[in-house]
Design a protein around this motif. Sequence first.
Motif, PDB file in Angstrom:
ATOM      1  N   THR A  44      -1.400   2.379  -9.370  1.00 12.22           N
ATOM      2  CA  THR A  44      -2.363   1.390  -9.844  1.00 12.22           C
ATOM      3  C   THR A  44      -2.811   1.632 -11.278  1.00 12.22           C
ATOM      4  N   GLU A  53      -1.129   6.163  -4.757  1.00 13.37           N
ATOM      5  CA  GLU A  53      -1.963   4.992  -5.020  1.00 13.37           C
ATOM      6  C   GLU A  53      -2.546   5.035  -6.425  1.00 13.37           C
ATOM      7  N   ASN A  70      -4.853   6.066   2.580  1.00 14.16           N
ATOM      8  CA  ASN A  70      -5.374   5.636   1.292  1.00 14.16           C
ATOM      9  C   ASN A  70      -6.878   5.373   1.422  1.00 14.16           C
ATOM     10  N   ASP A 111       0.841  -1.187   0.000  1.00 14.90           N
ATOM     11  CA  ASP A 111       0.000   0.000   0.000  1.00 14.90           C
ATOM     12  C   ASP A 111       0.881   1.243   0.000  1.00 14.90           C
ATOM     13  N   SER A 112       0.506   2.233  -0.771  1.00 12.37           N
ATOM     14  CA  SER A 112       1.338   3.429  -0.888  1.00 12.37           C
ATOM     15  C   SER A 112       1.094   4.443   0.223  1.00 12.37           C
ATOM     16  N   HIS A 113       0.006   4.325   0.962  1.00  6.36           N
ATOM     17  CA  HIS A 113      -0.343   5.226   2.068  1.00  6.36           C
ATOM     18  C   HIS A 113      -0.483   6.674   1.625  1.00  6.36           C
TER      19      HIS A 113
END
Length: 102
Positions: free
Chosen positions: A13, A9, A60, A2-4
């Motif tokens: 994606t 994000e 996120n 997860d990119s936080h």
Amino acid sequence: RDSHNLVLEVLTTTGIIGAIPFFIALGLMVRAGWRARHGPHGITPMALLVFSVLGAMSGNPITSKQFWFILAFAVAAAVPIVLERRAPAPAPLAPSLPLVRA
């Protein structure tokens, strides 16, 4: 994995091709929230939108229902309410008399 972060994000994606329409839509939602401040909810849609997007910089929320509800609320609050228009008042039955100056 997860990119936080909402920006990272979307970029990781969907890439730049998917990020451009997402951020254009997000900009249109911010504009709608800004226009909604004259509506019956006042500044509430814009305030929710700003805090939600600022909070997305350290988290996120892309899968959060609350995040998408706030975005939808900002857009829906900007839609003008069309009130019923009444028919114009009927003309008076008696003709008006001309003004006589002395």
